[in-house]
Design a protein around this motif. Structure first.
Motif, short mmCIF file in Angstrom:
data_model
loop_
_atom_site.label_atom_id
_atom_site.label_comp_id
_atom_site.label_asym_id
_atom_site.label_seq_id
_atom_site.Cartn_x
_atom_site.Cartn_y
_atom_site.Cartn_z
N GLN A 203 37.37 1.91 133.87
CA GLN A 203 37.16 1.44 135.23
C GLN A 203 37.81 2.35 136.26
OE1 GLN A 203 38.60 -2.58 136.19
NE2 GLN A 203 36.55 -2.99 136.97
N ALA A 204 38.96 2.93 135.93
CA ALA A 204 39.62 3.81 136.88
C ALA A 204 38.74 5.01 137.21
CB ALA A 204 40.97 4.27 136.32
N TRP A 205 38.14 5.60 136.19
CA TRP A 205 37.23 6.74 136.42
C TRP A 205 35.99 6.30 137.17
CZ3 TRP A 205 32.64 7.27 133.06
CH2 TRP A 205 31.83 8.34 133.46
N ARG B 187 36.73 5.86 140.89
CA ARG B 187 37.18 6.98 141.72
C ARG B 187 36.30 8.22 141.64
NH1 ARG B 187 41.38 7.66 137.48
NH2 ARG B 187 41.07 9.67 136.45
N SER B 188 35.33 8.24 140.75
CA SER B 188 34.50 9.43 140.58
C SER B 188 33.66 9.71 141.83
CB SER B 188 33.57 9.25 139.38
OG SER B 188 32.63 10.31 139.33
N ALA B 189 33.87 10.87 142.43
CA ALA B 189 33.09 11.25 143.61
C ALA B 189 31.62 11.37 143.27
CB ALA B 189 33.61 12.59 144.17
N LEU B 190 31.30 11.80 142.05
CA LEU B 190 29.90 11.98 141.66
C LEU B 190 29.19 10.65 141.44
CD1 LEU B 190 30.26 15.01 139.25
CD2 LEU B 190 28.99 14.96 141.40
N LEU B 191 29.94 9.58 141.32
CA LEU B 191 29.32 8.26 141.17
C LEU B 191 29.37 7.46 142.45
CD1 LEU B 191 30.61 7.32 137.59
CD2 LEU B 191 28.40 8.31 138.25
N LYS B 192 29.73 8.12 143.56
CA LYS B 192 29.78 7.45 144.85
C LYS B 192 28.65 7.88 145.78
CE LYS B 192 34.73 6.55 144.68
NZ LYS B 192 36.07 6.88 145.23
N CYS B 193 27.78 8.75 145.32
CA CYS B 193 26.62 9.11 146.11
C CYS B 193 25.71 7.89 146.25
CB CYS B 193 25.83 10.23 145.41
SG CYS B 193 26.66 11.82 145.46
N GLY C 134 30.43 -4.23 136.31
CA GLY C 134 30.46 -5.62 135.91
C GLY C 134 30.87 -5.82 134.47
N THR C 135 30.67 -4.77 133.63
CA THR C 135 31.04 -4.88 132.22
C THR C 135 32.06 -3.83 131.83
OG1 THR C 135 29.18 -3.44 131.63
CG2 THR C 135 28.81 -5.82 131.58
N ALA C 136 32.63 -3.12 132.83
CA ALA C 136 33.56 -2.05 132.51
C ALA C 136 34.87 -2.61 131.96
CB ALA C 136 33.86 -1.22 133.76
N VAL C 137 35.48 -1.84 131.06
CA VAL C 137 36.76 -2.20 130.47
C VAL C 137 37.81 -1.24 130.99
CG1 VAL C 137 38.08 -2.44 128.34
CG2 VAL C 137 35.66 -3.07 128.39
N SER C 138 38.86 -1.76 131.58
CA SER C 138 39.92 -0.90 132.10
C SER C 138 40.73 -0.32 130.96
CB SER C 138 40.84 -1.71 133.00
OG SER C 138 41.86 -0.89 133.51
#
Length: 257
Positions: free
Chosen positions: A227-229, A232-238, A250-254
């Motif tokens: 979840q942290a990645w 914060r991933s710039a490439l996933l914020k487009c 919704g299903t991410a595991v930290s």
């Protein structure tokens, strides 16, 4: 600084960095899809159409991979890329978790096992790092560079595009290469594939043809529901990635990484 200019600035630094020699160890199984069906690329948004080619892959992971790739291409990186490799480290090492797609032709080229780093876990990888000496795999999007022959044979250099996540890949010598320890038969006896020092190692039998398909400006995307990645991933914020990312979180595991 806005996301895309910052990404370009970081990539410029990476492009000017000297290449390092490779290191690693790994284990896997081939399915070269010579007679696989094709689909018309781009008919459906994101990576939805890739799921028709690789039904065993998580469609959300494929969508994230395509979204990250499109974000990088919007910044001028890998604009001419024709192929995309997707690694899903949330799957066990003894199961196929690497898919190589020909995006232009709409074909699945490989479905393979792939090794993770010794420091990332046993059969399941749960820890990821950008640090030299960690012997852990790295997450995120990479653009491929040139090839060389080193102590692990024919190898493919990769530039990590995500600051603090995988941008030390060149310095760490995180490369794709073949390895005899990527052996599913032996792995069944051990309960896991052999492991590398962080490199995505593949079976020796498929290493050279796969590397030749992926060299020189193609993309490799490595996923785990960290979840942290993901947040914060710039490439996933487009904009292209936000909808897919929201579903995935919704299903991410930290995890720690």
């Amino acid at each position: 600084m806005p996301v895309l200019p910052r990404l370009l600035a970081v990539t410029a630094v990476l492009l000017s960095a000297p290449f390092a020699a490779g290191a690693g160890r790994h284990a896997s199984s081939e399915t070269t899809i010579a007679s696989a069906p094709t689909v018309q690329p781009g008919v459906q948004p994101g990576g939805v159409w890739l799921s028709r080619l690789a039904p065993a892959a998580n469609p959300k992971v494929l969508e994230l991979a395509v979204s990250a790739m499109q974000c990088a291409q919007a910044s001028g990186i890998g604009a001419d890329a024709r192929r995309l490799a997707v690694i899903d480290y949330s799957r066990p090492s003894l199961k196929p978790r690497l898919w190589v797609f020909d995006l232009a032709a709409g074909r699945l080229l490989y479905e393979e096992v792939v090794a993770h780093g010794q420091g990332s876990g046993e059969n399941m990888a749960t820890r990821f790092s950008n640090l030299d000496g960690s012997h852990q795999s790295s997450l995120g999007l990479f653009v491929t560079a040139d090839t060389y022959t080193g102590k692990n044979g024919y190898s493919l250099r990769m530039r990590g595009l995500e600051p603090g996540v995988n941008d030390a890949a060149m310095a760490r010598a995180i490369v794709m290469h073949g390895a005899p320890y990527v052996d599913p038969t032996q792995g069944q006896r051990m309960g896991r594939l052999g492991r590398s020092w962080g490199c995505p190692a593949v079976r020796s039998a498929v290493a050279k043809p796969m590397i030749d398909l992926l060299k020189d400006g193609q993309f490799v995307f490595s996923y785990y529901p960290d979840q942290a990645w993901l947040t914060r991933s710039a490439l996933l914020k487009c904009p292209a990635a936000r909808k897919t990312l929201a579903r995935s979180l919704g299903t991410a595991v930290s995890t720690s990484g």
